[in-house]
Enzyme design. Structure first.
Site, short mmCIF file in Angstrom:
data_model
loop_
_atom_site.label_atom_id
_atom_site.label_comp_id
_atom_site.label_asym_id
_atom_site.label_seq_id
_atom_site.Cartn_x
_atom_site.Cartn_y
_atom_site.Cartn_z
N PHE A 21 8.82 -2.98 11.84
CA PHE A 21 9.16 -1.30 11.63
C PHE A 21 8.11 -0.27 10.77
CE2 PHE A 21 10.74 3.00 9.00
CZ PHE A 21 10.38 3.56 10.41
N TYR A 23 6.18 3.46 9.59
CA TYR A 23 6.07 4.42 9.07
C TYR A 23 4.88 4.94 8.75
CZ TYR A 23 5.36 1.89 4.47
OH TYR A 23 4.91 1.03 3.85
N GLY A 24 3.63 4.60 8.94
CA GLY A 24 2.81 5.37 8.61
C GLY A 24 1.74 4.89 9.52
N SER A 25 0.80 4.51 9.32
CA SER A 25 -0.47 4.49 10.53
C SER A 25 0.08 3.74 11.35
CB SER A 25 -1.95 4.14 10.22
OG SER A 25 -1.36 2.45 9.27
N GLU A 96 -2.74 -6.04 4.95
CA GLU A 96 -2.12 -4.39 4.01
C GLU A 96 -1.78 -5.60 2.90
OE1 GLU A 96 -2.08 -2.46 4.84
OE2 GLU A 96 -1.97 -2.64 7.51
C1 BEZ Z 1 3.22 1.13 8.28
O1 BEZ Z 1 3.69 0.90 8.33
O2 BEZ Z 1 2.43 1.95 8.95
C2 BEZ Z 1 2.69 0.71 6.93
C3 BEZ Z 1 3.22 -0.08 6.33
C4 BEZ Z 1 2.76 -1.17 4.94
C5 BEZ Z 1 0.86 -1.36 5.36
C6 BEZ Z 1 0.35 -0.55 6.63
C7 BEZ Z 1 0.78 -0.11 7.69
#
Ligand code: BEZ
Length: 190
Positions: A21, A23-25, A96
């Site tokens: 999942f 939720y960011g980039s 990450e």
């Molecule tokens: C993301 O969900 O986009 C994300 C989450 C953790 C690290 C990098 C991206």
């Protein structure tokens, strides 16, 4: 967890798949192979720009701010789910490593189906944690930060656009977006 057979006899291909999942980039940019991409949400977690970034959207001298998840009863976080093979995680773990860890939680697809998913989150107290601040303070920090992955403002604006394109709202992201646009003299957005 989804159990999609993928291996062929005599190959070293991973023999199962899982949902990741974003939720960011990860909503708008992957850089890895996936078999399916589906809008989805997780519950009990709220997206917050409380994680510092000195390796992607900032530097050690001028850290940026990126999204993480914080526990919040009743919260729904909308994002994008990707069906991947486990080898993808090796690349992500490297990319990450800046304070993020993996958590498994329930996944709710926008079409009503359910599954389980892996999600990366940076928890309070990690070395890059910045914590709560006002929308204006966060926007100020984002407006001046840039790192190897580009300007921090681009990360924020692309994330805000992506959430809207999926047909969802995120008050926290929108408040920071509006504050940033006001700082840039573009109040109201354009
Ligand atoms: C993301 O969900 O986009 C994300 C989450 C953790 C690290 C990098 C991206």
């Amino acid at each position: 967890m989804s159990e999609t057979p993928m291996s062929r006899a005599g190959t070293a291909e991973p023999d199962y798949s899982l949902w990741l999942f974003g939720y960011g980039s990860l909503i708008y940019k992957t850089g890895f192979a996936f078999m399916e991409r589906r809008p989805a949400s997780i519950t009990g977690w709220a997206r917050r720009f409380w994680q510092g970034s000195h390796d992607h959207r900032g530097t050690l001298e001028t850290p940026g701010r990126v999204a993480t998840l914080v526990p919040q009863a009743g919260a729904v976080c909308h994002g994008m789910a990707y069906l991947i093979t486990p080898d993808v995680l090796e690349g992500l773990d490297v990319r990450e490593k800046n304070g993020y860890r993996r958590v498994v939680t329930d996944l709710y697809f926008d079409d009503g189906e359910r599954s389980e998913t892996l999600v990366y989150m940076a928890t309070e107290g990690n070395e890059a944690w910045l914590g709560e601040a006002s929308a204006l303070e966060i926007a100020r920090q984002i407006s001046t930060a840039a790192g190897p992955s580009g300007p921090n403002r681009d990360y924020l604006l692309m994330l805000a656009d992506s959430i809207r394109e999926m047909g969802h709202d995120d008050d926290h992201v929108e408040a920071i977006e509006q504050a940033l646009l006001a700082l840039e003299g573009r109040a109201g957005g354009s």
